[in-house]
Design an enzyme around this catalytic site. Structure first.
Site: not given
Ligand code: ADP
Length: 481
Positions: A157, A289, A461
């Site tokens: 994605n 997400c 992250e």
């Protein structure tokens, strides 16, 4: 000439600084989701090729971890500059294999490059600690050292950003890496690797293996040399990798599925909430997400919110990403279309009122869809839709909204719109999520820690926390001073 040839980039895997085919010569086709046309064939590597990539990463680790931080930072800065220099080409490749509108692809290149710059900067701040020792004859030093050989498995994605948010911190920390990009979008990853090579990333420090996910994944997970895996993808595959990591006790970062609630209270700024809803729901055709999966809207503002969102949705233009007018590209594949269709049918069957859309337009294109009065037990409340479907659930009380918002196995992103500061703090605190957008839907940035809890995974992250995932602490006790 293919898109890759055009820029001097190869449809080959990268192992130990060499651009190579699969050892058995096999390949896998890459398709344009907007047209169904075959646009490339990349090598279909298996376990043996992956073992060669691991050996290369192990060999390269010795010099790379010894390289001073400033040198690693300079190389990453050159990679960042090259990404921006080639932004248009990267965006074109991304839209061809992933489908997103060119404007979004260009935005993703800048976002992806931002991680490279951020971690280039962080490379020089990997400092240590001196802790006051219990005896006067002792000194305690804490060093932060690279984890070693690492692996990354990325989704389709965000073909560029999901790569750089893993590769950049790994390389900045002094780790080497084997990257397995998604089979749908390997071209962007290979183009990025070619730019990394041009920037001066030495042979074997970054290896890219395309091909058989289970065989490559198996070889990475079985290897005691690979000390860490960073994975972004579905929760079922994440669970499987977690189990596969047990025998060698690998460190894991798992960024898995979400089911983001978007809570709108009566006191919210209606236009700001609708702006947020458009961005949070329809970016990348709903295939992120952190995309809103369900809207929870309070009774008093519910009808006005539905009406305004409906009106704004009329501006959305479904079409190929290469057409500058398009704001909603195709979904990634047939399975994705079937899933959105299933969620629409389920919501309507349970009494939801179809306000707009509800059908496949053609090929992999799906109409932006709005369903009001969705009951709280519909599939969208439990399962990640990953498509342009906005389902609205009505609630009355704050406590009810919190209960509904948390009633999911997932815990990635949640959004909350209110102008009451007390409520804002209360509800943001009560939401069981790794990230909360408070009167804001644009939450992804390289400077903040991105990640989830519960079935959405572990690890962060971006931000200074993102590089810690690639570092180990070593403590040295000095005695007899
Ligand atoms: P999606 O269903 O959205 O494609 P996946 O979790 O299947 O999400 O895919 C995310 C990444 O995980 C991709 O790179 C895919 O190839 C990889 N993957 C899928 N199955 C496996 C597996 N068994 N082992 C390792 N990687 C896998």
């Amino acid at each position: 000439m293919t898109l890759m040839d055009l820029h001097g980039w190869r449809e080959s895997a990268l192992i130990d600084g060499a651009w190579v085919p699969a050892s058995d010569g096999k390949g896998t086709a890459v398709y344009d989701p907007a047209t169904g046309a075959r646009i490339a064939v990349v090598p279909s590597l298996g376990a043996e090729d992956t073992k060669r990539a691991i050996a290369a990463a192990e060999k390269a680790l010795v010099a790379w971890r010894a390289c001073v931080a400033g040198e690693r930072a300079d190389i990453l800065m050159r990679w960042y500059a090259l990404m921006l220099e080639h932004a248009e080409a990267l965006a074109r490749i991304m839209t061809a294999e992933q489908g997103k509108p060119m404007a979004e692809a260009r935005g993703e290149v800048v976002y992806a490059a931002g991680f490279v710059r951020w971690f280039a900067e962080e490379a020089r701040r990997i400092d240590g600690e001196i802790i006051p020792a219990p005896r006067s004859t002792q000194r305690i030093l804490v060093w932060r050292e690279p984890v070693g050989v690492t692996a990354a498995i990325t989704p389709w994605n965000f073909p560029a950003a999901m790569v750089t948010r893993k590769v950049a911190p790994a390389l900045a920390a002094g780790c080497t890496m084997i990257l397995k990009p998604a089979p749908e979008t390997p071209l962007t990853a290979l183009a990025l690797a070619a730019l990394a090579e041009e920037a001066g990333v030495p042979a074997g420090v970054l290896n890219v293996v395309t091909g058989d996910a289970a065989a490559i994944g198996g070889a990475l997970m079985d290897s005691p040399v690979v000390r860490k895996l960073s994975f972004t993808g579905s929760t079922p595959v994440g669970r499987m990798l977690y189990a596969q990591a047990a025998p060698t006790l690998k460190r894991l970062s798992l960024e898995l599925g979400g089911n983001a609630p978007f809570v709108v209270f009566d006191d919210a700024d209606l236009e700001a909430a609708v702006d947020g809803a458009m961005l949070g729901k329809f970016r990348n055709a709903g295939q992120t997400c952190v995309c809103v999966n369900r809207f929870l809207v309070q009774d008093g503002i519910h009808d006005r919110f539905v009406e305004r969102l409906h009106a704004r949705m009329a501006d959305l233009v479904v079409g190929p990403g290469t057409d500058p007018r398009s704001t909603i590209g195709p979904l990634i594949n047939e399975r994705a279309v079937v899933k959105v269709d299933d969620h629409v049918a389920d919501a309507v069957r349970r009494g939801g009122r179809l306000v707009a859309g509800g059908k496949r337009e053609r090929g992999l294109f799906y109409q932006p869809t709005l369903i009001a009065d969705v009951p709280a037990d519909a599939k969208i409340a439990r399962d990640e839709t990953f498509g342009p479907l906005a389902g609205i659930i009505r609630f009355r009380e704050e406590a009810e909204a919190i209960r509904l918002a948390n009633d999911t196995e997932f815990g990635l992103a949640a959004y909350l719109y209110t102008r009451d500061i007390g409520r804002a703090m209360r509800v943001a605190g009560a939401l069981e999520y790794g990230m909360v957008g408070l009167n804001e839907a644009a939450i992804s940035t390289e400077v903040a820690p991105f990640g989830g809890i519960k079935a959405s995974g572990m690890g962060r992250e971006g931000s200074r926390h993102g590089i810690a995932e690639y570092l180990e602490l070593k403590y040295v006790m000095m005695g007899g001073l």
